[in-house]
Design a protein around this motif. Sequence first.
Motif, PDB file in Angstrom:
ATOM      1  N   CYS A  39     -10.935   0.105  36.706  1.00 21.74           N
ATOM      2  CA  CYS A  39      -9.673   0.578  37.287  1.00 21.74           C
ATOM      3  C   CYS A  39      -8.497  -0.222  36.739  1.00 21.74           C
ATOM      4  O   CYS A  39      -7.444   0.332  36.409  1.00 21.74           O
ATOM      5  N   SER A  40      -8.674  -1.539  36.646  1.00 20.88           N
ATOM      6  CA  SER A  40      -7.596  -2.374  36.122  1.00 20.88           C
ATOM      7  C   SER A  40      -7.400  -2.138  34.626  1.00 20.88           C
ATOM      8  O   SER A  40      -6.288  -2.299  34.108  1.00 20.88           O
ATOM      9  N   ALA A  41      -8.475  -1.758  33.914  1.00 21.51           N
ATOM     10  CA  ALA A  41      -8.329  -1.423  32.501  1.00 21.51           C
ATOM     11  C   ALA A  41      -7.434  -0.190  32.324  1.00 21.51           C
ATOM     12  O   ALA A  41      -6.663  -0.093  31.367  1.00 21.51           O
ATOM     13  N   PHE A  42      -7.538   0.751  33.256  1.00 16.79           N
ATOM     14  CA  PHE A  42      -6.666   1.926  33.236  1.00 16.79           C
ATOM     15  C   PHE A  42      -5.206   1.498  33.399  1.00 16.79           C
ATOM     16  O   PHE A  42      -4.315   1.993  32.706  1.00 16.79           O
ATOM     17  N   SER A  43      -4.969   0.536  34.310  1.00 16.20           N
ATOM     18  CA  SER A  43      -3.622   0.017  34.505  1.00 16.20           C
ATOM     19  C   SER A  43      -3.119  -0.693  33.252  1.00 16.20           C
ATOM     20  O   SER A  43      -1.930  -0.646  32.926  1.00 16.20           O
ATOM     21  N   TYR A  44      -4.030  -1.376  32.555  1.00 18.33           N
ATOM     22  CA  TYR A  44      -3.694  -2.028  31.284  1.00 18.33           C
ATOM     23  C   TYR A  44      -3.165  -1.001  30.290  1.00 18.33           C
ATOM     24  O   TYR A  44      -2.139  -1.221  29.627  1.00 18.33           O
ATOM     25  N   GLY A  45      -3.847   0.128  30.169  1.00 20.38           N
ATOM     26  CA  GLY A  45      -3.397   1.174  29.263  1.00 20.38           C
ATOM     27  C   GLY A  45      -2.033   1.728  29.655  1.00 20.38           C
ATOM     28  O   GLY A  45      -1.189   1.993  28.789  1.00 20.38           O
ATOM     29  N   CYS A  46      -1.816   1.889  30.949  1.00 17.88           N
ATOM     30  CA  CYS A  46      -0.512   2.358  31.427  1.00 17.88           C
ATOM     31  C   CYS A  46       0.597   1.388  31.027  1.00 17.88           C
ATOM     32  O   CYS A  46       1.691   1.795  30.636  1.00 17.88           O
TER      33      CYS A  46
END
Length: 508
Positions: A39-46
Amino acid sequence: MVVEEENRSMEEGLLQHQNDRDDRRITACVILSTFVAVCSAFSYGCAAGYTSGAETAIMKELDLSMAQFSAFGSFLNVGGAVGALFSGQLAVILGRRRTLWACDFFCVFGWLSIAFAKNVFWLDLGRISLGIGVGLISYVVPVYIAEITPKHVRGAFTASNQLLQNSGVSLIYFFGTVINWRVMAVIGAIPCILQTIGIFFIPESPRWLAKIRLSKEVESSLHRLRGKDTDVSGEAAEIQVMTKMLEEDSKSSFSDMFQKKYRRTLVVGIGLMLIQQLSGASGITYYSNAIFRKAGFSERLGSMIFGVFVIPKALVGLILVDRWGRRPLLLASAVGMSIGSLLIGVSFTLQQMNVLPELIPIFVFVNILVYFGCFAFGIGGLPWVIMSEIFPINIKVSAGTIVALTSWTSGWFVSYAFNFMFEWSAQGLYFLYYFFINLDKTIYQKKLRVIFIKIHKSNIKLFKNRVRILTFVSNSFRCAKCAVGKYLLDSRFLQILLAFVFLFRLDD
């Protein structure tokens, strides 16, 4: 007696076979734990793609100059360097789950600070905080996933980290030009909020528990991950033995990695990170809309197509890495990026000459896709994989920290300088990126140089009336044979840089 021994050996074989089957089970807990972690990796991409779609709206609403917005975009790398510096120690001291909570704290604070910013101070503070969280994420998420998953699916589950990062970038590109920049910041915080809640329901890494000598907790964690009825005693014993061996082998001081026997390995690791960042991909990631605008291509259409393109290009690398190998894939990636950079530079030169004005926007966009796609399946991720494989265990943490700092700091330089250099000379900037990609003689071999020379000669015919471009490109090919070390300060190298300064100006 013989019958009893045969029966016993059959039972042991059946138990061993059962244990092997149990080790290969993919339980709901493993899937849930991996989902929570990424989930935090998704935020990283954002965070990586956020500045591209938000640039125009933020500069207009908060009245920012180009220098202020460039600083805002680059502060993600500044925070990332800080996070990367302390990520390894935090993951050891706090554990994987608590470190994930620390990531969430910095990311949520950063996103909300950006979402409700009324001036540049809160905007920059939020970006730095977001960068610290991203720096921690880049270390702890793949480590946690690798430590909880069964061996036979470890690579695929770890690759989901990169896939979710690209999904975050895709979301921002696809909706960044449609949704308000403050709303997009709130959306970026949602995955971290979900992760904060989800961490309560996932187990701690059994390897970290073994590291702090909690034997019962190791088995308890493995029971949750492998199933309540699974015999985890063998895996628990293996983890404890391996952890003890690694601790004994990894005892070394920071100065040990500067020994002569490790020098070449360290240079390779740092060099790969420099090539990764100096190739200029972070400039496209952070400011793609500015490139589309400069080329005359629709920002909204370009961002949406780019957003759709991001996810499948990440899957290509996963498919090819085990089939082609590290070095051939890295080489192919560098070749594609070099061609893409050269053609983007050529496109902007033609635009300045007012040649084929209707086709230049499409030509620029297609070559950006080529360039970024080639970056994604090779130079974008492989340096991190190679770095984890080439360093001995006794210097892995220290050398990994140095290499990560090199990546983040050089990324800061590229992301901060991109807008200034791009506005000053778009074609010159991409010729310079082309030049940097060709500097590493360990990547390019004679056959590939022949290919580039053929491409170069075909391009010369198009520019007989532009002697200065011919001179710059031909000299860059000759200078590409030089290594960074021996010929870095050679007068020819300085002449190339002077050619870039004086020959590719927008006002001539």
